[in-house]
Design an enzyme around this catalytic site. Structure first.
Site, PDB file in Angstrom:
ATOM      1  N   ASN A 265       0.850  -1.191   0.000  1.00 32.95           N
ATOM      2  CA  ASN A 265       0.000   0.000   0.000  1.00 32.95           C
ATOM      3  C   ASN A 265       0.882   1.235   0.000  1.00 32.95           C
ATOM      4  O   ASN A 265       1.836   1.334   0.779  1.00 32.95           O
ATOM      5  CB  ASN A 265      -0.908   0.016   1.232  1.00 32.95           C
ATOM      6  CG  ASN A 265      -1.750   1.281   1.317  1.00 32.95           C
ATOM      7  OD1 ASN A 265      -1.266   2.350   1.669  1.00 32.95           O
ATOM      8  ND2 ASN A 265      -3.031   1.154   1.023  1.00 32.95           N
ATOM      9  N   GLY A 287      -4.552   0.367  -2.980  1.00 35.93           N
ATOM     10  CA  GLY A 287      -4.922   1.688  -2.485  1.00 35.93           C
ATOM     11  C   GLY A 287      -6.192   1.610  -1.674  1.00 35.93           C
ATOM     12  O   GLY A 287      -7.134   0.892  -2.036  1.00 35.93           O
ATOM     13  N   GLU A 288      -6.240   2.377  -0.564  1.00 38.14           N
ATOM     14  CA  GLU A 288      -7.415   2.296   0.311  1.00 38.14           C
ATOM     15  C   GLU A 288      -8.668   2.874  -0.318  1.00 38.14           C
ATOM     16  O   GLU A 288      -9.781   2.688   0.200  1.00 38.14           O
ATOM     17  CB  GLU A 288      -7.134   2.959   1.670  1.00 38.14           C
ATOM     18  CG  GLU A 288      -6.666   4.378   1.626  1.00 38.14           C
ATOM     19  CD  GLU A 288      -5.160   4.501   1.687  1.00 38.14           C
ATOM     20  OE1 GLU A 288      -4.672   5.447   2.327  1.00 38.14           O
ATOM     21  OE2 GLU A 288      -4.457   3.665   1.065  1.00 38.14           O
ATOM     22  N   ASN A 289      -8.533   3.568  -1.449  1.00 34.53           N
ATOM     23  CA  ASN A 289      -9.723   4.009  -2.177  1.00 34.53           C
ATOM     24  C   ASN A 289     -10.427   2.854  -2.869  1.00 34.53           C
ATOM     25  O   ASN A 289     -11.565   3.014  -3.329  1.00 34.53           O
ATOM     26  CB  ASN A 289      -9.352   5.087  -3.197  1.00 34.53           C
ATOM     27  CG  ASN A 289      -8.259   4.646  -4.156  1.00 34.53           C
ATOM     28  OD1 ASN A 289      -7.225   4.139  -3.728  1.00 34.53           O
ATOM     29  ND2 ASN A 289      -8.469   4.833  -5.442  1.00 34.53           N
ATOM     30  N   SER A 329     -11.415  -2.654   0.909  1.00 30.34           N
ATOM     31  CA  SER A 329     -10.019  -2.250   0.957  1.00 30.34           C
ATOM     32  C   SER A 329      -9.466  -2.340   2.375  1.00 30.34           C
ATOM     33  O   SER A 329      -8.365  -2.865   2.600  1.00 30.34           O
ATOM     34  CB  SER A 329      -9.875  -0.827   0.422  1.00 30.34           C
ATOM     35  OG  SER A 329      -8.515  -0.453   0.378  1.00 30.34           O
TER      36      SER A 329
END
Length: 460
Positions: A265, A287-289, A329
């Site tokens: 990440n 990606g945390e999106n 995520s």
């Protein structure tokens, strides 16, 4: 059951004073519901509570008009951007609750699922934990966080049918599903409205039962994607009259340290450049999106519509890429499936504690997903310049800024050296060309450990 409204204004006709509204979007402006925000600006509704990852610039006039009483957000401020929000928060004219991104999306998911609260490891040993109940499960501590429910949710998507079934495109679903589910009235603005049956069932990302109203977009999203003062990535900072590594070279050095195979990440700032140095390696970027398997940054925002990293920056899709919402995520992150997390920081101290969301004098700050990431159990790598723009130390004996995580950093890569945490303290592993370990320690405001310097950076 036709859920299509003739205009955004018509869809907001019953939004009264005191309403709570979840406003979706990621980064500065990706996925911002600009048409619905424009319609809200035309209404007189006041005393609003806004819930968001971070308010997009399109919400500024609503805030500046004194119409918002409370914020629940992951970002009250962003680097390089100032707004009326900062002034209102600092004077107490508007109150706020700052929430880690993974906790925010999970609290909304819980609200939509009819649950009362969640327990999370995120935020332990930080200011976020102050005053909150801590309970142990299987010998591990967790914070109690209440569910969030809202009156309205504003979200954006690619297509919807008249029954309210929604199709997102690329990485532009992020927080939207959890926001919609937590709302009494979820309103979605879309590029295209189709008849029931025209969306293939397997491409429906949010079932219509969670959506109350559908409108066609009436305003183009021309909001800025980035902060106002993005640092050049190819200009080195000088120390003792000599250049250190550039920001790009810091990212390249960090890429060399990543293990293969691994899931990695990348955070905001310098870490985002790392994606340009892993193309041919067995490394999958997350990606945390809500994106897994992306590649290098691209300058042309239209080349790959709705493909962007957690900074909101356009990136290339690699073979095997997948998209999902932020709930999924953070399931990947908290469950330990992400092997390495790469973050920026304001300070890192000798025991490996990190501070990267607030500085003195700031009201609130920008937590984002960092607290979730450092609590994930994966290897934590910090990329930053050795000293700040005003010469202030960034490697210190003890962090003076609010902590993101305690004793969690494993590796630090600066423009002068690579540090590793061994036996509970940071020690130099290698130094940048043209510098000595003695010079680096002289520019580092922490005690020199007995380990000194070890030649060769090596891998993890």
């Amino acid at each position: 059951m036709d859920k299509v409204y003739e205009s955004p204004a018509a869809a907001l006709a019953d939004l009264d004073d005191g309403a709570s509204i979840a406003v979706s979007g990621f980064g500065q402006s990706a996925g911002a519901p600009v048409s619905l925000l424009a319609a809200l600006r035309e209404r007189s509704s006041r005393e609003l509570c806004l819930v968001a990852n971070g308010l997009p610039p399109g919400a500024d006039p609503i805030v500046e008009g004194g119409r918002v009483r409370h914020l629940i957000v992951s970002f009250t401020a962003r680097s390089g951007r100032s707004s009326a929000t900062d002034q209102l928060l600092s004077t107490g004219a508007m109150t706020f609750e700052l929430v880690p991104q993974g906790t925010l999306v999970e609290r909304l998911r819980a609200g939509g699922a009819g649950l009362g609260a969640i327990f999370t490891p995120t935020g332990l040993n930080t200011p976020i934990a102050e005053g909150k109940e801590v309970r142990c499960f299987d010998g591990k501590p967790y914070l109690l966080e209440p569910a969030i429910r809202v009156d309205y949710a504003f979200i954006t998507a690619h297509r919807a049918d008249r029954l309210g079934n929604v199709e997102f495109r690329g990485a532009n679903r992020h927080l939207a599903p959890s926001f919609a589910k937590a709302a009494r009235v979820a309103i979605v603005e879309v590029d295209e409205i189709v008849e029931a049956g025209e969306l293939p069932p397997e491409r429906i990302d949010l079932p219509g039962i969670f959506v109350a109203r559908v409108v066609r977009k009436t305003v183009a999203n021309t909001l800025p994607k980035y902060g106002l003062h993005r640092r050049p990535a190819d200009i080195a900072r000088e120390y003792n009259g000599k250049p250190g590594r550039t920001r790009l070279q810091i990212a390249e050095q960090a890429a060399d340290l990543l293990p293969e195979p691994s899931y990695v990440n990348l955070g905001l700032g310098i870490p985002s450049h790392l994606s340009s140095f892993v193309e041919d390696r067995d490394i999958i970027l997350q990606g945390e999106n809500g994106i897994l398997g992306y590649g290098e940054i691209v300058d042309d925002d239209e080349l790959y519509p709705d493909v962007f990293n957690a900074s909101g920056v356009s990136v290339t899709p690699r073979p095997g890429i997948s998209y999902f919402d932020s709930v999924t995520s953070f399931e990947m992150i908290r469950s330990g499936r992400v092997d390495v997390v790469v973050l920026g920081a304001y300070q890192v101290d000798a025991e490996g504690s990190v501070a990267n969301w607030a500085v003195p004098g700031m009201t609130g700050g920008g937590i984002g997903g960092a607290m979730d990431l450092v609590a994930s159990g994966g290897t934590v790598m910090v990329l930053m310049e050795h000293r700040g723009s005003n010469g202030e130390p960034k490697l210190v004996q003890r962090c003076a800024f609010p902590l993101t995580g305690k004793a969690c950093v494993d590796i630090v890569v600066t423009d002068l050296a690579v540090f590793r945490r061994r036996d509970g303290v940071l020690a130099i592993d290698s130094v940048a060309p043209g510098f000595t370990a003695e010079e680096v320690w002289a520019l580092t405001e922490m005690d020199v450990p007995a380990a000194g310097v070890r030649n060769g950076a090596g891998g993890m």
